[in-house]
Design a protein around this motif. Structure first.
Motif: not given
Length: 167
Positions: A14-17, A58-63, A126-137, A143-145
């Motif tokens: 699932x994380x790879x997808x 996402x490309x670094x951590x999820x796989x 940036x040119x628009x605000x980009x919410x970043x807190x969700x990616x921190x999880x 890593x836990x898995x």
């Protein structure tokens, strides 16, 4: 343990997808940004921030889970391949436990950072605000898995170590 193996394998897939979907979205976004820049003199707003803060993590951590399950992490086997099976099993126990402990500390710190980012509603401008807190999880989740995968591998290596007789 077969149930946990099945669960980890499915979560890893699932994380790879999800990582694959992020890769496609990143490619589309960057292509649209370049096309907008070249043809309309209007790039997509905050592309650099979104790529750096969302797609790349996402490309670094999820796989990580799938890489660990498949044994596709980087390894230098020059000495390991020449060791007797008992010594290989001992090395596998040590390496699995050491990496699991390391990931435990990384996940602990990343979890605390993710909670702080969530509490603050973290974003980048940036040119628009980009919410970043969700990616921190992503790191504490993946890593836990991955830590669980290495703990299981260490347990299996321990069983091999106990089961291998002096020869």
């Amino acid at each position: 343990m077969p149930l946990i193996d099945l669960l980890l394998a499915r979560l890893g897939r699932l994380l790879i997808w999800i990582a694959g979907l992020c890769l496609v979205l990143m490619m589309v976004q960057v292509a649209a940004d370049v096309a907008g820049r070249l043809f309309f003199a209007r790039p997509l707003p905050s592309t650099i921030e979104i790529v750096a803060e969302w797609w790349m993590p996402a490309l670094i951590f999820l796989p990580m889970v799938a890489v660990a399950l498949r044994g596709e992490n980087i390894a230098v086997d020059i000495a390991y391949d020449r060791m007797p099976p008992r010594m290989q099993a001992a090395c596998d126990v040590f390496a699995g436990l050491a990496f699991a402990v390391f990931l435990g500390f990384v996940c602990w710190g990343a979890w605390e950072q993710a909670l702080r980012a969530y509490a603050k509603g973290e974003f980048v401008l940036g040119m628009i605000p980009v919410v970043t807190w969700p990616i921190r999880f992503f790191l504490p989740l993946a890593g836990g898995l991955t830590m669980v995968v290495y703990l299981l591998q260490a347990l299996r290596a321990g069983a091999r170590l106990v089961g291998v007789r002096h020869g």
